[in-house]
Scaffold this motif. Structure first.
Motif, PDB file in Angstrom:
ATOM      1  N   ALA A  19     -27.090 -12.496 -81.713  1.00  0.00           N
ATOM      2  CA  ALA A  19     -28.536 -12.528 -81.951  1.00  0.00           C
ATOM      3  C   ALA A  19     -28.842 -12.551 -83.442  1.00  0.00           C
ATOM      4  CB  ALA A  19     -29.200 -11.319 -81.277  1.00  0.00           C
ATOM      5  N   VAL A  20     -28.093 -11.750 -84.212  1.00  0.00           N
ATOM      6  CA  VAL A  20     -28.288 -11.736 -85.668  1.00  0.00           C
ATOM      7  C   VAL A  20     -27.759 -13.024 -86.283  1.00  0.00           C
ATOM      8  CG1 VAL A  20     -27.584 -10.597 -87.797  1.00  0.00           C
ATOM      9  CG2 VAL A  20     -28.245  -9.225 -85.812  1.00  0.00           C
ATOM     10  N   LYS A  21     -26.595 -13.456 -85.833  1.00  0.00           N
ATOM     11  CA  LYS A  21     -25.918 -14.598 -86.433  1.00  0.00           C
ATOM     12  C   LYS A  21     -26.719 -15.897 -86.272  1.00  0.00           C
ATOM     13  CE  LYS A  21     -21.585 -14.598 -85.641  1.00  0.00           C
ATOM     14  NZ  LYS A  21     -20.289 -14.739 -84.919  1.00  0.00           N
ATOM     15  N   TYR A  77     -35.001 -14.763 -81.699  1.00  0.00           N
ATOM     16  CA  TYR A  77     -35.956 -15.855 -81.930  1.00  0.00           C
ATOM     17  C   TYR A  77     -35.335 -16.865 -82.884  1.00  0.00           C
ATOM     18  CZ  TYR A  77     -39.106 -12.459 -79.864  1.00  0.00           C
ATOM     19  OH  TYR A  77     -39.678 -11.548 -79.000  1.00  0.00           O
ATOM     20  N   GLY A  78     -34.086 -17.223 -82.548  1.00  0.00           N
ATOM     21  CA  GLY A  78     -33.337 -18.098 -83.448  1.00  0.00           C
ATOM     22  C   GLY A  78     -33.251 -19.529 -82.994  1.00  0.00           C
ATOM     23  N   ASP A 123     -34.676 -24.072 -80.461  1.00  0.00           N
ATOM     24  CA  ASP A 123     -35.480 -23.744 -81.650  1.00  0.00           C
ATOM     25  C   ASP A 123     -36.473 -22.603 -81.414  1.00  0.00           C
ATOM     26  OD1 ASP A 123     -34.205 -25.767 -83.089  1.00  0.00           O
ATOM     27  OD2 ASP A 123     -35.659 -27.277 -82.410  1.00  0.00           O
ATOM     28  N   HIS A 124     -36.376 -21.911 -80.273  1.00  0.00           N
ATOM     29  CA  HIS A 124     -37.275 -20.774 -80.027  1.00  0.00           C
ATOM     30  C   HIS A 124     -36.538 -19.490 -79.669  1.00  0.00           C
ATOM     31  CE1 HIS A 124     -40.152 -24.109 -79.730  1.00  0.00           C
ATOM     32  NE2 HIS A 124     -41.102 -23.190 -79.980  1.00  0.00           N
ATOM     33  N   GLY A 125     -35.240 -19.562 -79.507  1.00  0.00           N
ATOM     34  CA  GLY A 125     -34.489 -18.334 -79.248  1.00  0.00           C
ATOM     35  C   GLY A 125     -33.917 -18.256 -77.836  1.00  0.00           C
ATOM     36  N   SER A 126     -33.236 -17.137 -77.591  1.00  0.00           N
ATOM     37  CA  SER A 126     -32.535 -16.946 -76.318  1.00  0.00           C
ATOM     38  C   SER A 126     -32.695 -15.503 -75.841  1.00  0.00           C
ATOM     39  CB  SER A 126     -31.040 -17.258 -76.463  1.00  0.00           C
ATOM     40  OG  SER A 126     -30.838 -18.562 -76.983  1.00  0.00           O
ATOM     41  N   ILE A 127     -32.557 -15.330 -74.518  1.00  0.00           N
ATOM     42  CA  ILE A 127     -32.543 -13.994 -73.917  1.00  0.00           C
ATOM     43  C   ILE A 127     -31.275 -13.887 -73.071  1.00  0.00           C
ATOM     44  CG2 ILE A 127     -33.715 -12.350 -72.411  1.00  0.00           C
ATOM     45  CD1 ILE A 127     -36.315 -13.807 -72.903  1.00  0.00           C
TER      46      ILE A 127
END
Length: 515
Positions: free
Chosen positions: A409-411, A437-438, A492-496
């Motif tokens: 998530a940080v990377k 939100y990566g 382009d909006h992130g992952s869960i």
């Protein structure tokens, strides 16, 4: 040679080996036949006792019947009086008392000519009725017999040997009804002709039915042995298939029912599935390691050849080659460690079967650790648990999974440096969700992201230090603990990422062990 002997019914020491099928067949046949034989013998003996008792009662009837016919007040018994009393019709006088047996027998009547039960019983084959005087002189007999006579003071009925066979002899003293003086004796001999004929018929029937029962029990035993040993034969065939080809998919056909052989077949199939899985994992491990190590080894080989040819004399090239080689060595160390982690993750069911971990505590601990390590990120925790809950997983493995997901998530975050962590209970499971939100992923990437060495963007992933094994390790760990991991992502909006673990429940064996 030893194997050849075993296949031909011999062991290695030369002695013949009896097949288990024949052992069970003979054992079942012997058990069924012996059971039949015991019951038959018991029934035959019981029938014999009942028959002897009936014959005994019949002999008593004859004794008392004759005694009643000879009942006189005071007069002594004479041949004429006895013949008159025991004749089928009244005859007033007998001028010739010394007649032959055949003539006297005519006075008694032929068999079947009697008009009452006593005459019928006296005329039966093998039955002899005698009357004696007080001095043991024979006054009357229905037919000649070699059996001797011995006077008795009281009525006696005894089993005796008559011409080599069992018979019954009864003796009764006769007293005058008036003076109670002894006036003679009655002897009844029963050679049990019908009894012996019936015994012979029973013996013949037992012999014939015994042979039939033996044949039937042998056939039934063979059929039962075939039925019982069919799963064992299936196990043997399956083992031979596996021995010939370790990659064989041959399995035991599970029989119908819920008996011990069905359970054995299920356990055996499960064991083969696990062995097959471990073999495939080992093969996959070797292929993956050889594939992934090929690149860093080639890079290091290229730099070393460059240095060996002319680069060692150039400080700049020497420094660059050494630095690149060290980086590849570090990457190889990381790769090997991750591969070992993945290999161990595939065996958690064996080594960490009954572990439990407080999930709320571990999530909070990692949340605080990442807040400290990445102060430029905003970590948000949503805790919906009212109390601590234990889940079925080893503590270190849960920490490893959370670190993999939080590190990703940080990377892969971009401008919005924000990570959401949530934890909630759902029926018998606990779910932890980590949202970033990566960069996000396409639908195609989400379907492949948990595969080994898969990278969404290989160039960027390698730049960020990833080998594509982190999510594979997390998935294998969760799979071993009967958990699950899933992902929802928008490019382009992130992952869960969501992980689900079963709530820990103590089994009866564990409770007994702890107590």
């Amino acid at each position: 040679m030893k194997r050849f002997l075993k296949m031909n019914g011999k062991t290695g020491n030369g002695s013949k080996r009896i097949s288990l099928k024949w052992k069970w067949s003979l054992g079942a046949a012997a058990a069924i036949f012996l059971t039949y034989l015991i019951f038959t013998i018991v029934i035959a003996l019981s029938f014999r006792q009942i028959t002897l008792k009936q014959q005994d009662e019949k002999l008593k009837e004859v004794l008392y019947g004759v005694e009643e016919r000879l009942n006189v007040e005071d007069a002594a018994l004479t041949k004429a009086r006895v013949y008159q009393a025991l004749s089928p019709s009244y005859t007033p006088s007998f001028p010739e008392l010394d007649q032959s047996y055949d003539q006297r027998n005519l006075l008694i009547g032929e068999k079947g000519n009697f008009q009452d039960t006593l005459y019928a019983e006296m005329s039966e084959e093998g039955v002899v009725v005698r009357v004696y005087s007080p001095t043991s002189r024979l006054l009357f007999e229905t037919k000649p017999s070699d059996v001797s006579f011995a006077p008795q003071e009281k009525t006696s009925i005894d089993i005796a040997d008559i011409k080599g066979k069992v018979g019954i002899i009864g003796v009764m003293p006769v007293y005058a009804s008036g003076s109670q003086d002894l006036i003679g004796y009655i002897q009844v001999i029963n050679q049990l002709v019908d009894y012996h004929e019936m015994n012979d018929q029973i013996f013949s029937a037992i012999t014939i039915t015994g042979l039939i029962a033996l044949l039937f029990s042998a056939i039934l035993g063979f059929v039962l042995a075939n039925s019982f040993l069919k799963p064992i034969q299936s196990i043997t065939n399956t083992m031979n298939d596996i021995r010939k080809d370790t990659q064989s998919q041959s399995r035991i056909d599970i029989p119908d029912g819920n008996d011990e052989l069905t359970h054995l077949s299920n356990v055996f199939n499960d064991m083969l599935d696990k062995m097959q899985l471990y073999i495939e994992q080992q093969k996959q491990f070797v292929e993956d390691v050889s594939h992934e190590l090929r690149t860093p080894v080639a890079v290091m080989e290229g730099h070393l050849k460059l240095l060996n040819r002319w680069g060692k004399d150039d400080p700049e090239i020497l420094d660059e080659s050494l630095s690149a080689s060290l980086q590849e060595i570090d990457r190889m160390k990381t790769l090997v460690q991750e591969m070992l982690d993945l290999s161990r993750a595939e065996q958690v069911e064996i080594h960490y079967k009954n572990e439990k971990t407080p999930i709320r505590q571990i999530v909070l601990q990692n949340y605080n650790n990442f807040k400290m390590i990445h102060p430029d990120f905003d970590f948000i925790l949503d805790d919906d648990l009212d109390q601590e809950i234990y889940v079925s997983i080893y503590r270190n493995h849960l920490e490893q999974i959370l670190i993999i997901l939080l590190d990703n998530a940080v990377k892969y975050s971009t401008k919005r440096k924000e990570v959401h962590i949530s934890i909630a209970a759902q029926e018998n499971t606990v779910q932890v969700a980590i949202q970033d939100y990566g960069e996000g992923m396409t639908q195609e990437d989400t379907e492949k992201i948990f595969g080994r060495f898969y990278r969404v963007d290989k160039a960027r992933s390698r730049h960020k230090g990833g080998n594509g094994l982190g999510l594979s390790i997390a998935k294998e760990l969760l799979k071993g603990y009967r958990g699950d991991i899933s992902v929802e992502s928008v490019l382009d909006h992130g992952s869960i990422f969501r992980i689900t673990l079963p709530i820990y429940e103590e089994t009866e064996d564990q409770v007994t062990k702890e107590s």
